[in-house]
Design an enzyme around this catalytic site. Structure first.
Site, PDB file in Angstrom:
ATOM      1  N   GLU A 266       0.868  -1.171   0.000  1.00 10.64           N
ATOM      2  CA  GLU A 266       0.000   0.000   0.000  1.00 10.64           C
ATOM      3  C   GLU A 266       0.907   1.223   0.000  1.00 10.64           C
ATOM      4  OE1 GLU A 266      -2.247   0.833   3.529  1.00 10.64           O
ATOM      5  OE2 GLU A 266      -3.575   2.217   2.486  1.00 10.64           O
TER       6      GLU A 266
ATOM      7  N   ARG B 214       5.591 -12.552   9.192  1.00 10.67           N
ATOM      8  CA  ARG B 214       6.330 -11.333   8.881  1.00 10.67           C
ATOM      9  C   ARG B 214       7.633 -11.325   9.665  1.00 10.67           C
ATOM     10  NH1 ARG B 214       2.232  -7.606  10.379  1.00 10.67           N
ATOM     11  NH2 ARG B 214       3.173  -6.305   8.768  1.00 10.67           N
TER      12      ARG B 214
ATOM     13  N   LYS C 112       4.726   0.563  10.349  1.00 15.69           N
ATOM     14  CA  LYS C 112       4.719   1.811   9.589  1.00 15.69           C
ATOM     15  C   LYS C 112       4.391   2.991  10.487  1.00 15.69           C
ATOM     16  CE  LYS C 112       3.569   0.251   4.928  1.00 15.69           C
ATOM     17  NZ  LYS C 112       2.533   0.192   3.897  1.00 15.69           N
TER      18      LYS C 112
END
Length: 599
Positions: free
Chosen positions: A43, A304, A314
């Site tokens: 994204e 992850r 983020k």
RNA sequence: UGCCCGAUGGUGUAACGGUAGCACAAGUGACUCUGAAUCACUUUGUCAUGGUUCAAAUCCAUGUCGGGCAGCCA
């Protein structure tokens, strides 16, 4: 001069093995798909970090190993969070990481191209094939964008309503939440297809304010899986989108857009992280409910990356930038791909790291030592050796005349004989590292001491005759004599002394700003509990004015350097001719640092 | 709380019913004009309890612990 990328090491011969590749291998064996097609779908709401690098290496690695393609796709369905700045940085970072490795597997599309209709008998069906660098010059290509499919996604949504599998819901966000929590059907669930169709069209036309209506899939409000309790698939957002402008005021949710984007692009293996595991039934439900004609993509999940002594979310990375705790997204202390790149790490090192950590469904904490090892292994093979003194102390060679200069041979890279040799000037006044002299040496210290001898790398053995101090007792210079027969190739070349240290000629050396980076946090898990900012390492950056051997005046930003006995360095982007700036990529391993405190 | 997923040396991973291996880390030694690199060697492990089987890290059951989801974020 050596090619910057020469002599690189990479595990290209070893084929990685993990549970996802096992699945793909089986699919290839049974010829399930005509082409293995993966995708990397960030994204564009932030910069890519080393966790994304793991995913890039997985997705492009699979494409590479199985003769497939990996599409780069902007997963841009939320206009309020995304920005063109991120789109650009993502492309740059991906290209950097896969260049020379899987860049020929990069799936793009011709600029401006949108999906084509493949099926006209009733239900809509779309396809958008990928092109690779082989088919098309890069300048005519662009990444895929989920937002390029807004028209098609709208049609798919309409098809779902027609099938009685979606409805427009007038509940407020709070009510929706409440109903879902209590497994209660929305009062609008059974409104007619015609009414939903009409309302959905009016949502699109902009008749309703944000948050007043949604389009929801009609699945099972009592499902134990929350994501099957009539999930939202479209919401109203009167906002400009970085890619589609003011065209839309309704935007599809991730779950609806992602599976269909995969389908449109003919993705076969849609690989994502573990938190999407519970979404998989919804991914399948949407695709199956639409009665699509082509092979459906399947979702697979892996853990992850968590890395010691850093933060990866983020939100936190954004916070560090916004609060000025780092200099920017590409601050070399950060785990962002651009930060890692600026620090001087090569793509090969990062790929080797990704290879070494493997792919599983276990949420572990990877030791930074694994990253550091991959970086050192790569840099040891490619870095040019140079002599640089970070914290100088002056040495006067008393038995050498003032105006005289000796030119000495130095090997550029003992790991690569093609790297050649260079000359280093030696003169009466030198600098050595402050740490390489000890007035009162600790046990097992084999550098310079009063009355002791040490070898100057590539040059002579010197003996310290006198320590000169100023009024405050601070050492200002060391007066030494050199054994000129001890030069490499000379009569006493074989003479053994315990230590060899680096040095530069005071008069010939050039100054450089050297930025010494260390880990950004002081604890392995900064975000484990409490405020992660409490654990910021106050010594994560130290700047010194170093003295470099003159050959570094021509330092090349594409090259990597080892300042001997110290660390690996690369030129910073702020470096200019006449104003050299080096970043310390990583220190050399230092067993003395472990030994010294023991005594 | 509900649902989903996971657990192999200090850390990360391999073994696909048949010898628990690899990498990092740690340690010892050799070599060294980088206390680096290189080389040799060493230490340390199948979450627990039952069951199936000639044989279980692997299959089954129960438990324990850890992670994820419960945004009109992705």
């Amino acid at each position: 001069m050596t090619e910057p990328n020469k002599n690189a090491v990479e595990n290209t011969t070893a084929t990685p093995s993990d549970f996802i590749r096992d699945i793909v291998t089986q699919h290839v064996a049974e010829k399930r798909y005509p082409l293995i097609h993966t995708r990397f779908p960030p994204e564009p709401n932030g910069y890519l970090h080393i966790g994304h690098a793991k995913s890039i290496c997985l997705n492009f690695g699979i494409a590479r190993e199985f003769g497939g393609v990996c599409n780069l796709r902007m997963d841009d369905t939320n206009p309020t969070k995304e920005d063109i700045e991120y789109v650009e940085s993502i492309q740059e970072d991906v290209n950097w990481l896969i260049s020379g490795w899987a860049n020929d597997r990069l799936g793009l599309k011709p600029k401006g191209k949108t999906p084509e209709v493949t099926n006209t008998n009733g239900s809509p069906d779309f396809i958008l094939p990928a092109t690779t660098n082989n088919d098309q010059p890069a300048s005519n290509s662009e990444p895929f964008y989920a937002s390029d499919y807004f028209n098609q996604l709208f049609e798919y949504a309409v098809a779902l309503i027609r099938k009685g599998k979606a409805f427009v819901c007038d509940l407020t966000p709070d009510e929706t939440d409440e109903y879902r929590r209590h497994a209660k059907e929305s009062p609008f669930r059974n409104r007619s297809v015609e009414e939903s169709l009409d309302l959905f069209a009016r949502m699109k036309a902009g008749e309703f304010p944000d948050g007043t209506r949604t389009l929801r899939a009609k699945i099972d409000v009592a499902s134990p899986n929350i994501w099957l309790r009539d999930p939202l698939i479209y919401r109203i957002r009167h906002a400009e989108h970085h890619h589609t402008g003011a065209q839309w005021c309704i935007y599809p949710m991730y779950d609806f857009a992602h599976c269909l984007s995969d389908y449109i692009e003919s993705i076969t293996h849609s690989i994502c992280t573990l938190e999407f595991e519970v979404h998989r039934p919804l991914y399948d439900w949407i695709l199956e409910s639409l009665g699509l004609s082509r092979l459906l993509p399947k979702q697979y999940e892996f853990a992850r990356l968590s890395l010691g002594y850093t933060v990866m979310s983020k939100r936190k990375l954004m916070q560090l930038v916004n609060e000025g705790l780092v200099t920017g997204w590409d601050d070399p202390r950060r785990p962002t791909i651009c930060g890692i790149r600026r620090r001087g790490v090569t793509p090969e090192a990062l790929r080797n790291f990704a290879y070494n950590i493997g792919i599983t469904k276990y949420n572990g904490l990877t030791d930074v030592a694994v990253l550091e090892h991959a970086i050192r292994e790569d840099l040891n093979k490619r870095a040019l050796r140079r002599l640089v003194v970070l914290r100088p102390i002056k040495v006067v060679i008393t038995n050498l005349d003032a105006g005289r200069t000796e030119e000495l041979d130095a090997v550029n890279n003992p790991e690569d004989e093609n790297a050649g040799k260079r000359k280093i000037p030696f003169s009466r006044e030198l600098y050595i590292e402050r740490d390489d002299f000890a007035e009162v040496p600790p046990p097992k210290y084999f550098r310079l001491r009063p009355g002791g001898e040490v070898r100057l790398k590539y040059a002579f053995i010197i003996k310290c005759d006198e320590v000169v101090k100023d009024a405050a007792g601070k050492i200002t210079e060391l007066r030494c004599t050199a054994d000129f027969e001890s030069k490499s190739g000379g009569a006493n070349a074989g003479r053994k002394v315990k230590g060899t240290i680096h040095w530069v000629s005071a008069t010939h050396s050039v100054e450089a700003e050297v930025r010494l980076y260390d880990r950004l946090f002081t604890v392995p898990e900064p975000d484990a509990e409490g405020d992660f900012k409490r654990h910021i390492n106050p010594h994560s950056l130290e700047v010194v004015a170093a003295r470099c051997e003159p050959s570094l005046k021509e330092a090349d930003p594409r090259m990597r350097y080892q300042f001997e006995r110290l660390a690996y360095f690369a030129l910073d982007k702020e470096s200019m001719p006449g104003k050299l700036v080096f970043n310390r990529t990583i220190t050399l391993k230092d067993n003395w640092a472990k030994e010294a405190p023991r005594s």
